[in-house]
Design a protein around this motif. Structure first.
Motif, PDB file in Angstrom:
ATOM      1  N   PHE A 102       0.816  -1.196   0.000  1.00 59.04           N
ATOM      2  CA  PHE A 102       0.000   0.000   0.000  1.00 59.04           C
ATOM      3  C   PHE A 102       0.865   1.267   0.000  1.00 59.04           C
ATOM      4  O   PHE A 102       1.698   1.456   0.853  1.00 59.04           O
ATOM      5  CB  PHE A 102      -0.912  -0.003   1.217  1.00 59.04           C
ATOM      6  CG  PHE A 102      -1.736   1.252   1.380  1.00 59.04           C
ATOM      7  CD1 PHE A 102      -1.583   2.022   2.505  1.00 59.04           C
ATOM      8  CD2 PHE A 102      -2.613   1.637   0.397  1.00 59.04           C
ATOM      9  CE1 PHE A 102      -2.332   3.168   2.661  1.00 59.04           C
ATOM     10  CE2 PHE A 102      -3.363   2.783   0.554  1.00 59.04           C
ATOM     11  CZ  PHE A 102      -3.225   3.559   1.683  1.00 59.04           C
ATOM     12  N   GLU A 103       0.671   2.097  -0.988  1.00 59.25           N
ATOM     13  CA  GLU A 103       1.351   3.376  -1.151  1.00 59.25           C
ATOM     14  C   GLU A 103       2.863   3.231  -1.331  1.00 59.25           C
ATOM     15  O   GLU A 103       3.611   4.185  -1.185  1.00 59.25           O
ATOM     16  CB  GLU A 103       1.062   4.297   0.054  1.00 59.25           C
ATOM     17  CG  GLU A 103       1.055   5.754  -0.315  1.00 59.25           C
ATOM     18  CD  GLU A 103       1.033   6.663   0.893  1.00 59.25           C
ATOM     19  OE1 GLU A 103       1.462   7.802   0.745  1.00 59.25           O
ATOM     20  OE2 GLU A 103       0.606   6.231   1.957  1.00 59.25           O
ATOM     21  N   THR A 104       3.325   2.035  -1.643  1.00 64.35           N
ATOM     22  CA  THR A 104       4.743   1.854  -1.917  1.00 64.35           C
ATOM     23  C   THR A 104       5.143   2.588  -3.192  1.00 64.35           C
ATOM     24  O   THR A 104       6.197   3.197  -3.290  1.00 64.35           O
ATOM     25  CB  THR A 104       5.076   0.359  -2.074  1.00 64.35           C
ATOM     26  OG1 THR A 104       4.948  -0.261  -0.809  1.00 64.35           O
ATOM     27  CG2 THR A 104       6.488   0.157  -2.573  1.00 64.35           C
ATOM     28  N   TYR A 105       4.270   2.536  -4.188  1.00 59.54           N
ATOM     29  CA  TYR A 105       4.601   3.102  -5.482  1.00 59.54           C
ATOM     30  C   TYR A 105       4.187   4.562  -5.548  1.00 59.54           C
ATOM     31  O   TYR A 105       3.027   4.903  -5.370  1.00 59.54           O
ATOM     32  CB  TYR A 105       3.900   2.315  -6.591  1.00 59.54           C
ATOM     33  CG  TYR A 105       4.261   0.854  -6.569  1.00 59.54           C
ATOM     34  CD1 TYR A 105       5.474   0.414  -7.070  1.00 59.54           C
ATOM     35  CD2 TYR A 105       3.393  -0.079  -6.032  1.00 59.54           C
ATOM     36  CE1 TYR A 105       5.823  -0.928  -7.040  1.00 59.54           C
ATOM     37  CE2 TYR A 105       3.723  -1.417  -6.003  1.00 59.54           C
ATOM     38  CZ  TYR A 105       4.934  -1.831  -6.506  1.00 59.54           C
ATOM     39  OH  TYR A 105       5.263  -3.153  -6.470  1.00 59.54           O
ATOM     40  N   ASN A 106       5.138   5.443  -5.820  1.00 61.88           N
ATOM     41  CA  ASN A 106       4.859   6.850  -5.996  1.00 61.88           C
ATOM     42  C   ASN A 106       4.677   7.126  -7.481  1.00 61.88           C
ATOM     43  O   ASN A 106       5.645   7.235  -8.235  1.00 61.88           O
ATOM     44  CB  ASN A 106       6.007   7.695  -5.433  1.00 61.88           C
ATOM     45  CG  ASN A 106       6.142   7.495  -3.935  1.00 61.88           C
ATOM     46  OD1 ASN A 106       5.186   7.597  -3.199  1.00 61.88           O
ATOM     47  ND2 ASN A 106       7.352   7.185  -3.491  1.00 61.88           N
ATOM     48  N   VAL A 107       3.424   7.199  -7.919  1.00 58.48           N
ATOM     49  CA  VAL A 107       3.131   7.374  -9.332  1.00 58.48           C
ATOM     50  C   VAL A 107       3.516   8.774  -9.754  1.00 58.48           C
ATOM     51  O   VAL A 107       3.167   9.753  -9.107  1.00 58.48           O
ATOM     52  CB  VAL A 107       1.628   7.139  -9.599  1.00 58.48           C
ATOM     53  CG1 VAL A 107       1.323   7.271 -11.081  1.00 58.48           C
ATOM     54  CG2 VAL A 107       1.216   5.774  -9.090  1.00 58.48           C
ATOM     55  N   SER A 108       4.254   8.892 -10.848  1.00 56.98           N
ATOM     56  CA  SER A 108       4.644  10.194 -11.369  1.00 56.98           C
ATOM     57  C   SER A 108       3.725  10.566 -12.519  1.00 56.98           C
ATOM     58  O   SER A 108       3.364   9.732 -13.338  1.00 56.98           O
ATOM     59  CB  SER A 108       6.100  10.163 -11.851  1.00 56.98           C
ATOM     60  OG  SER A 108       6.261   9.194 -12.859  1.00 56.98           O
ATOM     61  N   GLY A 109       3.324  11.854 -12.565  1.00 57.11           N
ATOM     62  CA  GLY A 109       2.406  12.280 -13.607  1.00 57.11           C
ATOM     63  C   GLY A 109       1.033  11.697 -13.361  1.00 57.11           C
ATOM     64  O   GLY A 109       0.618  11.491 -12.229  1.00 57.11           O
ATOM     65  N   GLY A 131      -4.229   0.010  -4.819  1.00 58.57           N
ATOM     66  CA  GLY A 131      -4.138   0.866  -5.995  1.00 58.57           C
ATOM     67  C   GLY A 131      -3.681   2.251  -5.598  1.00 58.57           C
ATOM     68  O   GLY A 131      -3.931   2.708  -4.476  1.00 58.57           O
ATOM     69  N   ASN A 132      -2.979   2.921  -6.495  1.00 62.52           N
ATOM     70  CA  ASN A 132      -2.543   4.290  -6.258  1.00 62.52           C
ATOM     71  C   ASN A 132      -2.766   5.077  -7.548  1.00 62.52           C
ATOM     72  O   ASN A 132      -2.063   4.886  -8.530  1.00 62.52           O
ATOM     73  CB  ASN A 132      -1.069   4.323  -5.849  1.00 62.52           C
ATOM     74  CG  ASN A 132      -0.691   5.679  -5.237  1.00 62.52           C
ATOM     75  OD1 ASN A 132      -1.451   6.637  -5.293  1.00 62.52           O
ATOM     76  ND2 ASN A 132       0.489   5.743  -4.662  1.00 62.52           N
ATOM     77  N   LEU A 133      -3.773   5.922  -7.543  1.00 57.36           N
ATOM     78  CA  LEU A 133      -4.155   6.698  -8.723  1.00 57.36           C
ATOM     79  C   LEU A 133      -3.639   8.120  -8.577  1.00 57.36           C
ATOM     80  O   LEU A 133      -3.861   8.769  -7.551  1.00 57.36           O
ATOM     81  CB  LEU A 133      -5.680   6.697  -8.873  1.00 57.36           C
ATOM     82  CG  LEU A 133      -6.267   7.508 -10.026  1.00 57.36           C
ATOM     83  CD1 LEU A 133      -5.793   6.964 -11.368  1.00 57.36           C
ATOM     84  CD2 LEU A 133      -7.793   7.505  -9.943  1.00 57.36           C
ATOM     85  N   TRP A 147      -1.744  15.328  -6.742  1.00 55.85           N
ATOM     86  CA  TRP A 147      -2.824  14.606  -6.075  1.00 55.85           C
ATOM     87  C   TRP A 147      -2.696  13.103  -6.259  1.00 55.85           C
ATOM     88  O   TRP A 147      -2.474  12.621  -7.357  1.00 55.85           O
ATOM     89  CB  TRP A 147      -4.183  15.081  -6.599  1.00 55.85           C
ATOM     90  CG  TRP A 147      -4.495  16.482  -6.218  1.00 55.85           C
ATOM     91  CD1 TRP A 147      -4.285  17.601  -6.972  1.00 55.85           C
ATOM     92  CD2 TRP A 147      -5.052  16.928  -4.982  1.00 55.85           C
ATOM     93  NE1 TRP A 147      -4.674  18.725  -6.288  1.00 55.85           N
ATOM     94  CE2 TRP A 147      -5.155  18.341  -5.055  1.00 55.85           C
ATOM     95  CE3 TRP A 147      -5.479  16.280  -3.819  1.00 55.85           C
ATOM     96  CZ2 TRP A 147      -5.663  19.100  -4.005  1.00 55.85           C
ATOM     97  CZ3 TRP A 147      -5.979  17.040  -2.780  1.00 55.85           C
ATOM     98  CH2 TRP A 147      -6.071  18.426  -2.884  1.00 55.85           C
ATOM     99  N   LEU A 148      -2.852  12.360  -5.153  1.00 52.03           N
ATOM    100  CA  LEU A 148      -2.786  10.900  -5.164  1.00 52.03           C
ATOM    101  C   LEU A 148      -4.032  10.325  -4.488  1.00 52.03           C
ATOM    102  O   LEU A 148      -4.582  10.936  -3.570  1.00 52.03           O
ATOM    103  CB  LEU A 148      -1.539  10.397  -4.425  1.00 52.03           C
ATOM    104  CG  LEU A 148      -0.175  10.811  -4.976  1.00 52.03           C
ATOM    105  CD1 LEU A 148       0.924  10.398  -4.009  1.00 52.03           C
ATOM    106  CD2 LEU A 148       0.060  10.187  -6.336  1.00 52.03           C
ATOM    107  N   LEU A 149      -4.443   9.150  -4.935  1.00 46.92           N
ATOM    108  CA  LEU A 149      -5.587   8.463  -4.326  1.00 46.92           C
ATOM    109  C   LEU A 149      -5.217   7.001  -4.063  1.00 46.92           C
ATOM    110  O   LEU A 149      -5.578   6.106  -4.820  1.00 46.92           O
ATOM    111  CB  LEU A 149      -6.811   8.548  -5.242  1.00 46.92           C
ATOM    112  CG  LEU A 149      -8.118   7.984  -4.668  1.00 46.92           C
ATOM    113  CD1 LEU A 149      -8.513   8.725  -3.399  1.00 46.92           C
ATOM    114  CD2 LEU A 149      -9.230   8.063  -5.707  1.00 46.92           C
ATOM    115  N   PRO A 150      -4.482   6.714  -2.972  1.00 49.69           N
ATOM    116  CA  PRO A 150      -4.159   5.333  -2.619  1.00 49.69           C
ATOM    117  C   PRO A 150      -5.349   4.657  -1.948  1.00 49.69           C
ATOM    118  O   PRO A 150      -6.072   5.261  -1.161  1.00 49.69           O
ATOM    119  CB  PRO A 150      -2.986   5.478  -1.624  1.00 49.69           C
ATOM    120  CG  PRO A 150      -2.585   6.921  -1.682  1.00 49.69           C
ATOM    121  CD  PRO A 150      -3.803   7.671  -2.102  1.00 49.69           C
ATOM    122  N   ALA A 151      -5.546   3.373  -2.270  1.00 45.86           N
ATOM    123  CA  ALA A 151      -6.628   2.595  -1.666  1.00 45.86           C
ATOM    124  C   ALA A 151      -6.152   1.166  -1.447  1.00 45.86           C
ATOM    125  O   ALA A 151      -5.291   0.666  -2.184  1.00 45.86           O
ATOM    126  CB  ALA A 151      -7.866   2.605  -2.557  1.00 45.86           C
TER     127      ALA A 151
END
Length: 285
Positions: free
Chosen positions: A60-67, A96-98, A104-108
């Motif tokens: 959970f929230e491990t991946y920091n999505v860029s863009g 998931g991490n949108l 803005w990020l939306l981790p779930a």
């Protein structure tokens, strides 16, 4: 800052928290089988390690999505054994991490566990977690919404909401990371026996991610004391995983969860732990 020193200090903190849980003083059990009004006290039982706990995946929230993009992971583990004792156990977790734009990020996260022993239901754990976040450099601001059910802890419904902020203490180009965050939460818990508890809590979260080649280690640890009675009413949660990438999207993962609640209903365990091994599938940016 030397990453080795950071990792060593981090593991010492996590270890100290877990030791504190085992050394916490016991309280006198009380009758919890009747309906009770909202309260800040509840029965406590001796700790036991014979059941599994439900926590969000350590991905959970491990991946920091860029863009703009989404990162999704899924894991499924099943066990069936027969003979002297028949046991059926199934657990699945999804994260998931949108990302919306730059900030803005939306981790779930969603975790479900189900288990029977000799035909009797033991585990039926469900937890959903949503933490919208606004990121500015190494600083993040969060909102939090959580829903939970637990047969192991006799929780019919637990709803949690809150806000918080976090800071990345360390981050490098290999995505090795050490982060610390602080939340303020309000918890509403309805137990199967009818007991209702409404508790304001603080929540300190430590996140760690280390990688070397195809091997990735991640860990999340939470310390959540009540703001009304932080000495006797607190929770400790920790989940960690060690993954070995088999392909771009598939990894073999061993995950360990630890959950301790200093206050629990009578005849239910305060301590729950679980170790699972299975495959994790991930996709997205």
């Amino acid at each position: 800052m030397n990453i080795v020193k950071i990792i060593f200090k981090t593991l010492l903190i996590v270890g100290a928290l877990l030791v504190a849980a085992h050394q916490a003083p016991a309280q006198t059990p009380a009758d919890s089988t009747r309906t009770a009004p909202a309260t800040t006290t509840a029965p406590v039982v001796a700790a036991s390690t014979n059941a599994a706990g439900g926590l969000p995946s350590s991905e959970f929230e491990t991946y920091n999505v860029s863009g703009q993009g989404i990162r999704y992971t899924a894991a499924l583990t099943g066990i069936y054994s027969t003979g002297t004792v028949e046991r059926v156990y199934l657990t699945t977790s999804h994260t998931g991490n949108l990302a919306f734009g730059k900030h803005w990020l939306l981790p779930a996260a969603l975790n479900f566990s189900y288990g029977k022993q000799d035909g009797a239901l033991r585990e039926r754990e469900l937890l959903g977690l949503l933490t919208p976040a606004y990121k500015r450099g190494r600083l993040k601001y969060y909102a939090l919404a959580e829903g939970e059910q637990s047969n192991l802890r006799a929780i019919a419904r637990r709803l949690v909401g809150g806000v918080g902020a976090g800071y990345q203490l360390y981050l490098d180009t290999l995505r090795n990371e050490v982060s610390l965050s602080q939340f303020f939460l309000y918890e509403h818990t309805q137990y199967l026996e009818g007991l209702l508890r409404e508790v304001p809590r603080a929540s300190t979260r430590l996140k760690l991610r280390l990688s070397k080649g195809p091997v990735v280690f991640t860990a999340l640890s939470f310390y959540q004391p009540s703001l009304q009675d932080f000495t006797h009413d607190y929770r400790l949660n920790s989940t960690s995983s060690l993954s070995f990438s088999v392909s771009r999207h598939l990894a073999l993962t061993a995950a360990y969860t630890y959950s301790y609640e200093s206050i629990a209903v009578e005849n239910r365990s305060s301590l729950n732990t679980n170790l699972t091994v299975g495959f994790t599938y991930s996709t997205g940016k």
